[in-house]
Structures are given as structure tokens and as C-alpha cells.
Design an enzyme around this catalytic site. Sequence first.
Site, PDB file in Angstrom:
ATOM      1  N   HIS A   9      44.928  27.128  34.545  1.00  0.00           N
ATOM      2  CA  HIS A   9      46.126  25.893  34.388  1.00  0.00           C
ATOM      3  C   HIS A   9      45.287  24.697  35.235  1.00  0.00           C
ATOM      4  O   HIS A   9      45.941  23.623  35.089  1.00  0.00           O
ATOM      5  CB  HIS A   9      47.579  26.358  35.142  1.00  0.00           C
ATOM      6  N   GLY A  26      40.337  18.202  35.408  1.00  0.00           N
ATOM      7  CA  GLY A  26      39.918  19.469  35.472  1.00  0.00           C
ATOM      8  C   GLY A  26      40.009  20.380  36.675  1.00  0.00           C
ATOM      9  O   GLY A  26      41.094  20.470  37.186  1.00  0.00           O
ATOM     10  N   ASP A  42      39.812  20.458  39.548  1.00  0.00           N
ATOM     11  CA  ASP A  42      39.753  19.857  40.765  1.00  0.00           C
ATOM     12  C   ASP A  42      40.660  20.162  41.803  1.00  0.00           C
ATOM     13  O   ASP A  42      40.975  19.366  42.658  1.00  0.00           O
ATOM     14  CB  ASP A  42      39.916  18.291  40.421  1.00  0.00           C
ATOM     15  N   SER A  73      44.137  19.948  41.496  1.00  0.00           N
ATOM     16  CA  SER A  73      45.246  19.094  41.465  1.00  0.00           C
ATOM     17  C   SER A  73      46.499  19.959  41.619  1.00  0.00           C
ATOM     18  O   SER A  73      47.584  19.745  42.029  1.00  0.00           O
ATOM     19  CB  SER A  73      45.163  18.332  40.457  1.00  0.00           C
ATOM     20  N   HIS A  80      44.091  37.666  29.029  1.00  0.00           N
ATOM     21  CA  HIS A  80      45.393  38.230  28.808  1.00  0.00           C
ATOM     22  C   HIS A  80      45.413  39.685  28.884  1.00  0.00           C
ATOM     23  O   HIS A  80      46.629  40.288  29.019  1.00  0.00           O
ATOM     24  CB  HIS A  80      46.056  37.783  27.341  1.00  0.00           C
ATOM     25  N   THR A  81      44.316  40.422  28.846  1.00  0.00           N
ATOM     26  CA  THR A  81      44.264  41.893  28.972  1.00  0.00           C
ATOM     27  C   THR A  81      44.658  42.244  30.421  1.00  0.00           C
ATOM     28  O   THR A  81      45.196  43.224  30.640  1.00  0.00           O
ATOM     29  CB  THR A  81      42.890  42.499  28.778  1.00  0.00           C
ATOM     30  N   ASP A 137      49.805  43.957  27.526  1.00  0.00           N
ATOM     31  CA  ASP A 137      49.220  45.178  26.835  1.00  0.00           C
ATOM     32  C   ASP A 137      49.444  46.242  27.720  1.00  0.00           C
ATOM     33  O   ASP A 137      50.419  46.044  28.940  1.00  0.00           O
ATOM     34  CB  ASP A 137      47.795  45.170  26.675  1.00  0.00           C
ATOM     35  N   THR A 177      47.745  48.390  29.503  1.00  0.00           N
ATOM     36  CA  THR A 177      47.030  48.507  30.549  1.00  0.00           C
ATOM     37  C   THR A 177      46.545  47.439  31.342  1.00  0.00           C
ATOM     38  O   THR A 177      45.529  46.833  31.594  1.00  0.00           O
ATOM     39  CB  THR A 177      45.705  49.225  30.020  1.00  0.00           C
ATOM     40  N   ASP A 194      40.162  45.337  29.704  1.00  0.00           N
ATOM     41  CA  ASP A 194      39.848  46.335  28.798  1.00  0.00           C
ATOM     42  C   ASP A 194      40.222  45.576  27.361  1.00  0.00           C
ATOM     43  O   ASP A 194      40.523  44.489  27.172  1.00  0.00           O
ATOM     44  CB  ASP A 194      40.225  47.741  28.631  1.00  0.00           C
TER      45      ASP A 194
END
Length: 349
Positions: A59, A78, A80, A82, A190-191, A208, A210, A215
Amino acid sequence: MAFKILSALISVVAIVQGAIASPPLNRRLFAIREDLQKNLFDGGQCNAEAHESLRLTFHDAIAISPALEAQGKFGGGGADGSIAIFSEIETGFHPNIGLDEIVEKQRPFINRHNLGVADFIQFAGAIGASNCPGAPQLAAFVGRKDATQPAPDGLVPEPFHTPDQIFDRLADASQGEFDPILTVWLLTAHTVAAANDVDPTIPGSPFDSTPGVFDSQFFVETTLQGTLFPGDGPNQGEVKSPLRGEMRLQSDFLIARDNRTACEWQSFINNQTKVHDMFQFVFHDLSILGQDINSLVDCTEVVPVPKPVVGRTHFPAGLTIRDVNHACAETPFPVLPTDPGPRTSVAPV
């Protein structure tokens, strides 16, 4: 394009990594690492703070737009810092809602250690991820320039955005390097992720079964037919999930089935080496967006090497190949075992 970029990276790895850290700098980073592990990550656990620290790296870093700069507007800096430096502004942006908690939990560490905010955010994310078995050793660079103004709103993708919106946003942020294939690689995070604010009635719902392991279960379970909402859904950015207690983002659902990315998505299933290597590569580039790699010092050796995955990729108990929405026409779906026992649930008991 994605594999061309990867090959180029491998061939010039010594150059890309920049200067090597001095012993005094590394000693200071080891002290910060130990403080984080003891006092934020519960002694080195893949806990909620580790998940949120990794989320914060994205983010912060993705809030950059060369397209806005070309229009004569400020496009963000980017990676940085912020989002923490101007937290009273940026954590109020809709896609950043909920990140104020991890920003405030990290702030005492920033205040007691002599490290820039931008460097700290990326370093903490790499240390947090190292506690998750199966994760790669993520890059750690020091020397970023901290932000002097907040990033503009509208640069962080939302779970209700279309694949085209997300692909275009990442391509803009990376000046064309993050194509749809690399977007899939980035979503590997996102795992070990969870949603706190898509459905506020069930904060911390994992993506998920796990969430403490880096994984390929995320890639399996996003291909399964959704049957229920884990809370009071439907909510904006949410679609039905195959498991009780599991959150499925609309964006993940659509990218897993998009004809530009479905086969790449499927290729991660039962391929832990790819899960490991591709996220290691794409995190490197994410963590230096808006920064000059030649001015940074490579401190990756301070990041612990995560433990390997124990277990195997599988269908959750009660589900089989018959529950798969097979979106890749080019290759068959991998053959996977089904866990024994009653149907899998990740809902709190």
C-alpha cells in the site's frame, strides 16, 4: 515479457542488488530485527502483525503514478513511507482503511531506531514474511528517500476493481514492468493475507485455509466454486467462498478466471518453487518503486531464511476436482489429494 524481465534480473543480479551493507549497518538492522521479532511478531510468528506489515509494503509502494506526473501533477513517491509519515491523510483513503492499526504499532519501533520510515516499512514487511514457512527471503534495502508530501488518493487497487483497472494501475506504477502475469506473482502475498474491513463483522478472515503458511493453497482455493459468504455478505469487493470463514475477494476471483491470467494462476498450484521464486522477484521490484536502486544498500542478509513448507497442496476436506471452475483451456488442472475428515472450515470456533 515477465520471463524476459526475470532473465534480465538474474543476469545482472550483482548490479541490481546495489552496494553491500557495512558491518555497523547490519548490526543496527539485526537489533531492529530482534526488536520486531520479540515485540511485534510474537517471538517470530506468522501472526496478524506479520500479515499486515507485508500488506503495508504494497500500500505504501504502489502509490506512485508516472501518468499523473506526465500531466504535471504529483504522482506519489512509491516506497517512500508516506503512508506512515502522513498517516492521518493516507490511512483515511478507502483502500487503506484498517492500516492505521499496523502503522501505529510500528511507530514506536521507528521512533526508537535510527532508520528511515520508508526503509522501515519495507524491512518490517520482509521480517514479518520470514516467519511464514514457505516464504522467500525477501529483499531488504536501506537508503530510500522519505516522503515530503502525501501520495494522492486513488492509486491503491481495490478488491472491487476490474482486472483491467488493476492491470492498468500496476502497469502505470511500474512503468510497464508489472504486466498481468507479474500481477499474479504479486498476488501470491494473499496466501498469508486476511481481510479486516471488507466485512467488518468478521475481521481477520483469511483468503485460504493455511494463512500461516506461504504456500499454494490460495491458488487452489480461489479456483473452487463459491457457495457461501463467511459473514453478512455480500459486501462490496466480496464474492462467495468455498469454505466457512474464508474471505474471497472479487478481484482474486476474476483474475483467477481471466483469459490473460488463468493459466498463470493455475501454474502456481502444487508448485512451491514457483510460489517462492516469483514472489521473491516481484517483491524486490515493488520495494524500490520510486527509488534509485543505485543509491540503496543491500541488507538482505539480515532477513532470516524462512522455514520450508510442511505438508502438501490439496483440496480442502469435502471438496474435489468436481468443485473446480477450470478456467485454463491450455492445460489440465493438477491432480491433487483431498484432505480426509469433515468439510474444512476456517471460521472461529
